[in-house]
Design a protein around this motif. Structure first.
Motif, mmCIF file in Angstrom:
data_model
loop_
_atom_site.group_PDB
_atom_site.id
_atom_site.type_symbol
_atom_site.label_atom_id
_atom_site.label_comp_id
_atom_site.label_asym_id
_atom_site.label_seq_id
_atom_site.Cartn_x
_atom_site.Cartn_y
_atom_site.Cartn_z
ATOM 1 N N UNK A 1 -24.780 6.634 24.530
ATOM 2 C CA UNK A 1 -23.435 7.069 24.161
ATOM 3 C C UNK A 1 -23.227 6.310 22.649
ATOM 4 N N UNK A 2 -22.949 7.270 21.668
ATOM 5 C CA UNK A 2 -22.720 6.622 20.436
ATOM 6 C C UNK A 2 -21.181 5.843 20.354
ATOM 7 N N UNK A 3 -20.905 5.153 19.512
ATOM 8 C CA UNK A 3 -19.655 4.334 19.457
ATOM 9 C C UNK A 3 -18.668 5.576 19.053
ATOM 10 N N UNK A 4 -17.491 5.439 19.362
ATOM 11 C CA UNK A 4 -16.536 6.483 19.077
ATOM 12 C C UNK A 4 -15.949 5.870 17.553
ATOM 13 N N UNK A 5 -16.048 6.782 16.635
ATOM 14 C CA UNK A 5 -15.701 6.275 15.414
ATOM 15 C C UNK A 5 -14.725 7.196 14.677
ATOM 16 N N UNK A 6 -13.937 7.980 15.497
ATOM 17 C CA UNK A 6 -13.025 8.830 14.761
ATOM 18 C C UNK A 6 -11.433 7.902 14.486
ATOM 19 N N UNK A 7 -10.616 8.628 13.963
ATOM 20 C CA UNK A 7 -9.446 7.520 13.564
ATOM 21 C C UNK A 7 -8.623 7.457 14.773
ATOM 22 N N UNK A 8 -7.845 6.202 14.703
ATOM 23 C CA UNK A 8 -6.787 5.969 15.561
ATOM 24 C C UNK A 8 -5.332 6.461 14.693
ATOM 25 N N UNK A 9 -4.258 6.075 15.587
ATOM 26 C CA UNK A 9 -3.012 6.694 15.031
ATOM 27 C C UNK A 9 -2.403 5.795 13.507
ATOM 28 N N UNK A 10 -2.746 4.367 13.722
ATOM 29 C CA UNK A 10 -2.341 3.742 12.353
ATOM 30 C C UNK A 10 -3.206 4.245 11.162
ATOM 31 N N UNK A 11 -4.250 4.641 11.206
ATOM 32 C CA UNK A 11 -5.023 5.158 10.150
ATOM 33 C C UNK A 11 -4.362 6.331 9.711
ATOM 34 N N UNK A 12 -4.065 7.006 10.469
ATOM 35 C CA UNK A 12 -3.267 8.461 10.068
ATOM 36 C C UNK A 12 -1.834 8.086 9.467
ATOM 37 N N UNK A 13 -1.185 7.170 10.027
ATOM 38 C CA UNK A 13 0.220 6.824 9.289
ATOM 39 C C UNK A 13 -0.072 6.021 8.026
ATOM 40 N N UNK A 14 -1.342 5.258 7.899
ATOM 41 C CA UNK A 14 -1.450 4.444 6.890
ATOM 42 C C UNK A 14 -1.954 5.715 5.564
ATOM 43 N N UNK A 15 -2.608 6.459 5.918
ATOM 44 C CA UNK A 15 -2.815 7.937 5.030
ATOM 45 C C UNK A 15 -1.848 8.547 4.670
ATOM 46 N N UNK A 16 -0.686 8.776 5.384
ATOM 47 C CA UNK A 16 0.333 9.061 4.876
ATOM 48 C C UNK A 16 1.196 8.370 3.808
ATOM 49 N N UNK A 17 1.237 7.129 4.367
ATOM 50 C CA UNK A 17 2.093 6.153 3.414
ATOM 51 C C UNK A 17 1.369 6.080 2.035
ATOM 52 N N UNK A 18 -0.180 5.930 2.087
ATOM 53 C CA UNK A 18 -0.884 5.794 0.712
ATOM 54 C C UNK A 18 -0.641 6.990 -0.087
ATOM 55 N N UNK A 19 -0.600 8.261 0.135
ATOM 56 C CA UNK A 19 -0.364 9.373 -0.407
ATOM 57 C C UNK A 19 0.886 9.447 -1.164
ATOM 58 N N UNK A 20 2.075 9.159 -0.207
ATOM 59 C CA UNK A 20 3.289 8.933 -0.880
ATOM 60 C C UNK A 20 3.531 8.090 -1.914
ATOM 61 N N UNK A 21 2.914 6.825 -1.601
ATOM 62 C CA UNK A 21 3.115 5.778 -2.711
ATOM 63 C C UNK A 21 2.321 5.752 -3.940
ATOM 64 N N UNK A 22 1.073 6.588 -3.510
ATOM 65 C CA UNK A 22 0.269 6.966 -4.960
ATOM 66 C C UNK A 22 0.835 7.938 -5.819
#
Length: 366
Positions: free
Chosen positions: A270-291
């Protein structure tokens, strides 16, 4: 357009980390050589488990290198009379080709020590970008408060004050709810001391900053200072705390840890699960707004402009006003007398943004 290039690189990174695409990355040369332990798991883990992370690291390197190149080229450009200003404001097709060329070259970097060294660049750069995000959020809240208080004074309507109070209350209520959830999910009655300490220290600091923001001395120095800024900082601090706790590598203290809790024999299949978690998605939204905020706005606040090295109203604004008086029509973007923002600092912000997005998409994992 430079910000568009950054978003384009971000979209490519997101596509590369999607599990279906990730499986195809092993066809790239040298991608599975020199495999190192990931998250403390032994080297027998299938390299295919974290190909997406390696690809995002290379994409992050390419974007950071591209913007750093322009930061160097644009050093000490004072006005559009400098020939280098034309490079900043034109030749977009060729710049796109340069970005593509650097990206292709980045995928030929031998694995070796690249990932482990670049990880530390990512950590430092992301930390600095978090500080920039914090300044931008405070400035945004300051402008918001200033605008609504101005509207309240002009229209003599109490509704603006009520709206300000409601928004501040919502931010604080969300922060309190989030802190309670952090205590419930990321701590245990026995153990998880680091999590308890981290949440408690940040909670105390948020209470201090809220109290300080309404002190008479502060109000004298900064009349528009208030609880709206403090509430937004509190909410952002809670988010950063959450993102930190979501990366604690102990399963019992971190229910969102992205590793399957299984034996080594099962781990091989079984490979490691390497999909995003919720903090990453929130971080992505904050990043887009701040940039976007970095790209489209010069602050009303002179201290922020000193930090961001921008003119208070843009270099072209004064010449535009003068031209209007004399009946002439001149472009607002005219930078012959002086650039309206510091080109090098803008590119350095985008370098840090590229590193931040790299770390966010890879969940800050080695």
């Amino acid at each position: 357009l430079f910000t568009f290039f950054l978003f384009l690189g971000t979209i490519v990174s997101i596509i590369m980390i999607i599990p279906g695409v990730e499986k195809e990355l092993h066809k790239l040369p040298g991608f599975c050589e020199g495999s190192e332990p990931v998250l403390g798991v032994q080297t027998h883990v299938n390299c295919g488990s974290f190909l997406g992370h390696k690809a995002v690291y290379r994409m992050g390197f390419a974007m950071a290198a591209f913007f750093f190149l322009f930061a160097i080229i644009m050093l000490c450009v004072r006005s559009s009379k400098d020939p280098r200003a034309a490079v900043q404001n034109g030749f977009w097709f060729f710049k796109f080709l340069v970005l593509v060329g650097i990206t292709v070259g980045a995928f030929y970097i031998p694995d070796g020590a690249f990932a482990s060294v670049w990880f530390y660049f990512g950590v430092v750069g992301s930390f600095l970008f978090i500080l920039i995000q914090l300044v931008l959020l405070i400035d945004f809240a300051h402008s918001w408060s200033q605008r609504w208080l101005h509207n309240a004074d002009e229209s003599n309507a109490k509704g603006w004050y009520a709206a300000l109070c409601i928004v501040t209350f919502i931010f604080y209520a969300a922060s309190i709810a989030a802190i309670v959830l952090l205590y419930i999910y990321y701590t245990k009655p026995e153990g998880c001391t680091e999590g308890k300490v981290l949440i408690s220290i940040n909670l105390i600091l948020c209470l201090i900053v809220s109290a300080v923001s309404i002190l008479p001395k502060i109000q004298e120095a900064q009349p528009h200072s208030g609880l709206l800024q403090a509430s937004l900082v509190t909410l952002y601090t809670v988010y950063v705390t959450w993102a930190s706790l979501a990366n604690v590598p102990i399963q019992s203290c971190n229910p969102t840890l992205l590793v399957r809790n299984s034996t080594s024999s099962a781990m091989a299949t079984q490979p490691l699960t390497t999909w995003w978690d919720a903090p990453s998605i929130v971080g992505l939204v904050i990043f887009i707004l701040c940039t976007l905020f970095i790209s489209v706005r010069s602050s009303d606040h002179p201290q922020v402009n000193k930090l961001m090295l921008t003119e208070e109203s843009g270099a072209g604004a004064g010449s535009e006003a003068a031209a209007a008086e004399s009946g002439l029509h001149r472009a607002y973007d005219n930078e012959q007398d002086g650039v309206s923002y510091n080109y090098t600092f803008f590119h350095l912000c985008l370098v840090l943004a590229a590193l931040y997005i790299m770390m966010t998409l890879t969940n800050w994992y080695r």
